[in-house]
Design a protein around this motif. Structure first.
Motif, PDB file in Angstrom:
ATOM      1  N   UNK A 217      54.348  -9.178  13.281  1.00 32.76           N
ATOM      2  CA  UNK A 217      54.519  -9.564  14.831  1.00 32.76           C
ATOM      3  C   UNK A 217      53.469  -9.287  15.625  1.00 32.76           C
ATOM      4  N   UNK A 218      53.022  -8.017  15.531  1.00 35.48           N
ATOM      5  CA  UNK A 218      52.048  -7.080  16.394  1.00 35.48           C
ATOM      6  C   UNK A 218      50.776  -7.868  16.224  1.00 35.48           C
ATOM      7  N   UNK A 219      50.415  -8.114  14.805  1.00 35.96           N
ATOM      8  CA  UNK A 219      49.209  -8.763  14.580  1.00 35.96           C
ATOM      9  C   UNK A 219      49.081 -10.191  15.071  1.00 35.96           C
ATOM     10  N   UNK A 220      50.014 -10.951  14.735  1.00 34.91           N
ATOM     11  CA  UNK A 220      50.308 -12.289  15.514  1.00 34.91           C
ATOM     12  C   UNK A 220      50.176 -12.411  16.852  1.00 34.91           C
ATOM     13  N   UNK A 221      50.717 -11.389  17.625  1.00 42.18           N
ATOM     14  CA  UNK A 221      50.437 -11.013  18.946  1.00 42.18           C
ATOM     15  C   UNK A 221      48.941 -11.126  19.677  1.00 42.18           C
ATOM     16  N   UNK A 222      48.390 -10.147  18.691  1.00 42.44           N
ATOM     17  CA  UNK A 222      46.844  -9.706  18.823  1.00 42.44           C
ATOM     18  C   UNK A 222      46.137 -11.131  18.493  1.00 42.44           C
ATOM     19  N   UNK A 223      46.372 -11.718  17.397  1.00 44.42           N
ATOM     20  CA  UNK A 223      45.623 -12.911  17.189  1.00 44.42           C
ATOM     21  C   UNK A 223      45.853 -13.889  18.333  1.00 44.42           C
ATOM     22  N   UNK A 224      46.925 -13.991  18.730  1.00 43.66           N
ATOM     23  CA  UNK A 224      47.556 -15.024  19.722  1.00 43.66           C
ATOM     24  C   UNK A 224      46.445 -14.817  21.066  1.00 43.66           C
ATOM     25  N   UNK A 225      46.669 -13.602  21.519  1.00 48.87           N
ATOM     26  CA  UNK A 225      45.732 -13.328  22.565  1.00 48.87           C
ATOM     27  C   UNK A 225      44.106 -13.266  22.532  1.00 48.87           C
ATOM     28  N   UNK A 226      43.564 -13.073  21.130  1.00 49.30           N
ATOM     29  CA  UNK A 226      42.157 -13.535  20.917  1.00 49.30           C
ATOM     30  C   UNK A 226      41.922 -14.795  21.083  1.00 49.30           C
ATOM     31  N   UNK A 227      42.796 -15.779  20.699  1.00 51.88           N
ATOM     32  CA  UNK A 227      42.747 -17.110  20.959  1.00 51.88           C
ATOM     33  C   UNK A 227      42.805 -17.492  22.411  1.00 51.88           C
ATOM     34  N   UNK A 228      43.869 -16.851  23.186  1.00 52.47           N
ATOM     35  CA  UNK A 228      43.940 -17.142  24.634  1.00 52.47           C
ATOM     36  C   UNK A 228      42.557 -16.708  25.346  1.00 52.47           C
ATOM     37  N   UNK A 229      42.330 -15.667  24.970  1.00 52.77           N
ATOM     38  CA  UNK A 229      41.024 -14.954  25.740  1.00 52.77           C
ATOM     39  C   UNK A 229      39.914 -15.921  25.509  1.00 52.77           C
ATOM     40  N   UNK A 230      39.723 -16.219  24.326  1.00 53.33           N
ATOM     41  CA  UNK A 230      38.566 -17.262  23.961  1.00 53.33           C
ATOM     42  C   UNK A 230      38.858 -18.565  24.923  1.00 53.33           C
ATOM     43  N   UNK A 231      40.071 -19.133  24.883  1.00 51.43           N
ATOM     44  CA  UNK A 231      40.225 -20.249  25.722  1.00 51.43           C
ATOM     45  C   UNK A 231      40.204 -20.156  27.011  1.00 51.43           C
ATOM     46  N   UNK A 232      40.218 -18.803  27.691  1.00 50.55           N
ATOM     47  CA  UNK A 232      40.069 -18.725  28.952  1.00 50.55           C
ATOM     48  C   UNK A 232      38.527 -18.603  29.538  1.00 50.55           C
ATOM     49  N   UNK A 233      37.753 -18.091  28.459  1.00 50.64           N
ATOM     50  CA  UNK A 233      36.405 -18.013  28.625  1.00 50.64           C
ATOM     51  C   UNK A 233      35.687 -19.404  28.846  1.00 50.64           C
ATOM     52  N   UNK A 234      36.490 -20.401  28.159  1.00 49.06           N
ATOM     53  CA  UNK A 234      35.726 -21.634  28.242  1.00 49.06           C
ATOM     54  C   UNK A 234      36.292 -22.449  29.583  1.00 49.06           C
ATOM     55  N   UNK A 235      37.179 -21.839  30.290  1.00 44.73           N
ATOM     56  CA  UNK A 235      37.409 -22.288  31.627  1.00 44.73           C
ATOM     57  C   UNK A 235      36.481 -22.210  32.770  1.00 44.73           C
ATOM     58  N   UNK A 236      35.909 -23.246  33.218  1.00 44.57           N
ATOM     59  CA  UNK A 236      34.941 -22.948  34.029  1.00 44.57           C
ATOM     60  C   UNK A 236      35.259 -22.233  35.654  1.00 44.57           C
ATOM     61  N   UNK A 237      36.370 -22.717  35.932  1.00 38.60           N
ATOM     62  CA  UNK A 237      36.949 -22.150  37.335  1.00 38.60           C
ATOM     63  C   UNK A 237      37.359 -20.793  37.183  1.00 38.60           C
ATOM     64  N   UNK A 238      36.894 -19.630  38.187  1.00 43.09           N
ATOM     65  CA  UNK A 238      37.552 -18.477  37.796  1.00 43.09           C
ATOM     66  C   UNK A 238      38.892 -18.258  38.419  1.00 43.09           C
ATOM     67  N   UNK A 239      39.235 -19.133  39.402  1.00 44.70           N
ATOM     68  CA  UNK A 239      40.445 -19.260  40.021  1.00 44.70           C
ATOM     69  C   UNK A 239      41.445 -19.606  38.938  1.00 44.70           C
ATOM     70  N   UNK A 240      41.214 -20.850  38.169  1.00 47.48           N
ATOM     71  CA  UNK A 240      42.152 -21.258  37.235  1.00 47.48           C
ATOM     72  C   UNK A 240      42.163 -20.234  36.163  1.00 47.48           C
ATOM     73  N   UNK A 241      41.175 -19.592  35.655  1.00 47.06           N
ATOM     74  CA  UNK A 241      41.284 -18.653  34.582  1.00 47.06           C
ATOM     75  C   UNK A 241      42.151 -17.607  35.025  1.00 47.06           C
ATOM     76  N   UNK A 242      42.144 -17.045  36.221  1.00 42.41           N
ATOM     77  CA  UNK A 242      43.026 -16.032  36.606  1.00 42.41           C
ATOM     78  C   UNK A 242      44.525 -16.339  36.839  1.00 42.41           C
ATOM     79  N   UNK A 243      44.630 -17.859  37.138  1.00 43.39           N
ATOM     80  CA  UNK A 243      46.196 -18.332  37.348  1.00 43.39           C
ATOM     81  C   UNK A 243      46.676 -18.444  35.793  1.00 43.39           C
ATOM     82  N   UNK A 244      45.876 -18.808  34.863  1.00 42.04           N
ATOM     83  CA  UNK A 244      46.357 -19.016  33.392  1.00 42.04           C
ATOM     84  C   UNK A 244      46.676 -17.627  32.783  1.00 42.04           C
ATOM     85  N   UNK A 245      45.815 -16.583  33.469  1.00 39.18           N
ATOM     86  CA  UNK A 245      46.104 -15.283  32.967  1.00 39.18           C
ATOM     87  C   UNK A 245      47.205 -14.482  33.496  1.00 39.18           C
ATOM     88  N   UNK A 246      47.563 -14.904  34.555  1.00 37.49           N
ATOM     89  CA  UNK A 246      48.904 -14.330  35.324  1.00 37.49           C
ATOM     90  C   UNK A 246      50.070 -14.642  34.626  1.00 37.49           C
TER      91      UNK A 246
END
Length: 334
Positions: A217-246
């Motif tokens: 489960x911990x490995x899956x959580x880490x992998x999920x957040x690696x994918x989430x971080x990768x997706x967030x970096x592709x978001x152009x707007x900093x405001x949208x990125x912060x909103x998604x991260x919240x």
């Protein structure tokens, strides 16, 4: 204590003792203060988790897949706290360290079962955030209330089945050397190590269980957040990125609180000599604290739940004003 460690001759036939002796909190100074702390932790855990359940149940806007998993986590937190803390309090307060064989197996099952369920549920919540951020347009197709209920039901059945098999394996062990459990509850590891017959299958199952319910489960959580971080970096707007991260902050904090103490204690035990009392206090705290903090964090860090609480407060306030107005009108008519 020595008499408990040699209750039966090692050469005796299969031995199933009438009781075990939980030695976890022996020789710990000022242990009564720990009892007071545990009472506080248990009271807050039960109240806060019931409050979360009540809010999710009564507020229709929270009847969505994510909060089905959050409600499931709240139920698990209540059950885990109830399986562990009252027995700890009873042991410390009344110095009642003996537990019958059957009660010990039941204690083992419920503590380990709900601890495992908490870990797996955190992975389910990570999966929810992964789909929400990485596949936002398909989120409501992939993650529905029905699919979430099916996932949770499968987890309950699978986890219960595996832990029933673990407990049944313990019944195949002979305890002819000692009945003293060096832990704060009927812990699987210390118990199978006490056996005087072959315990290799119990050792294998213990390691498989740790892998399935902790490391995977911990490995899956880490992998999920690696994918989430990768997706967030592709978001152009900093405001949208912060909103998604919240939307992930509450889950991230709970993951850190849930896993970090366990891994620190686990690594410390493997790499150095750690005093048994230190290990027992650390592991008992890592089991008792997360169920108390989980609902508090979700309440403070989740906008939907805060909004639902405010809405409930406004409704109650309006009801109170209406009742007061009715009372005044009745008195004037009289």
């Amino acid at each position: 204590m020595s008499s408990l460690n040699s209750t039966v001759s090692p050469n005796a036939a299969f031995v199933r003792p009438q009781f075990f002796y939980i030695n976890g909190f022996s020789n710990i100074p000022h242990v009564k203060y720990y009892y007071i702390f545990l009472c506080f932790v248990y009271a807050v855990s039960v109240f806060a988790n019931f409050f979360i359940i009540f809010i999710i149940y009564t507020e229709r806007s929270l009847h969505m897949a994510k909060y089905v998993a959050v409600l499931n986590l709240a139920v698990i937190d209540i059950c885990e706290s109830t399986a562990l803390i009252p027995k700890l309090i009873h042991t410390i307060l009344f110095d009642s360290k003996f537990i019958t064989y059957e009660a010990c197996l039941a204690n083992m099952f419920f503590v380990l079962f709900f601890t495992a369920m908490q870990s797996v549920t955190l992975a389910v919540l990570a999966y929810d955030r992964f789909v929400a951020i990485c596949f936002p347009l398909r989120y409501h197709i992939i993650i529905t209330n029905t699919s979430m209920l099916v996932i949770i039901a499968c987890i309950w059945v699978f986890t219960a089945t595996l832990h029933i098999s673990l407990v049944l394996l313990i019944t195949r062990l002979s305890f002819c050397r000692s009945i003293v459990i060096e832990s704060y509850f009927c812990d699987y590891g210390p118990m199978y190590q006490m056996a005087c017959n072959d315990n290799y299958s119990q050792y294998i199952h213990a390691n498989i269980s740790v892998a399935i319910f902790c490391f995977i489960p911990f490995s899956l959580i880490v992998l999920s957040y690696v994918c989430i971080l990768s997706a967030l970096l592709k978001i152009a707007s900093g405001e949208d990125r912060l909103k998604a991260m919240k939307t992930c902050t509450s889950h991230l904090i709970i993951v850190i609180i849930g896993y970090l103490p366990f891994f620190i204690t686990y690594i410390a035990t493997l790499t150095s000599v750690i005093h048994p009392n230190t290990r027992i206090i650390c592991t008992s705290l890592s089991s008792a604290i997360p169920p108390m903090l989980n609902p508090i964090i979700y309440t403070l860090k989740t906008e939907e739940i805060i909004g639902a609480i405010r809405k409930l407060y406004k409704i109650n306030k309006i009801i109170a004003v209406v009742k007061h107005t009715d009372t005044v009108v009745i008195k004037l008519n009289i």
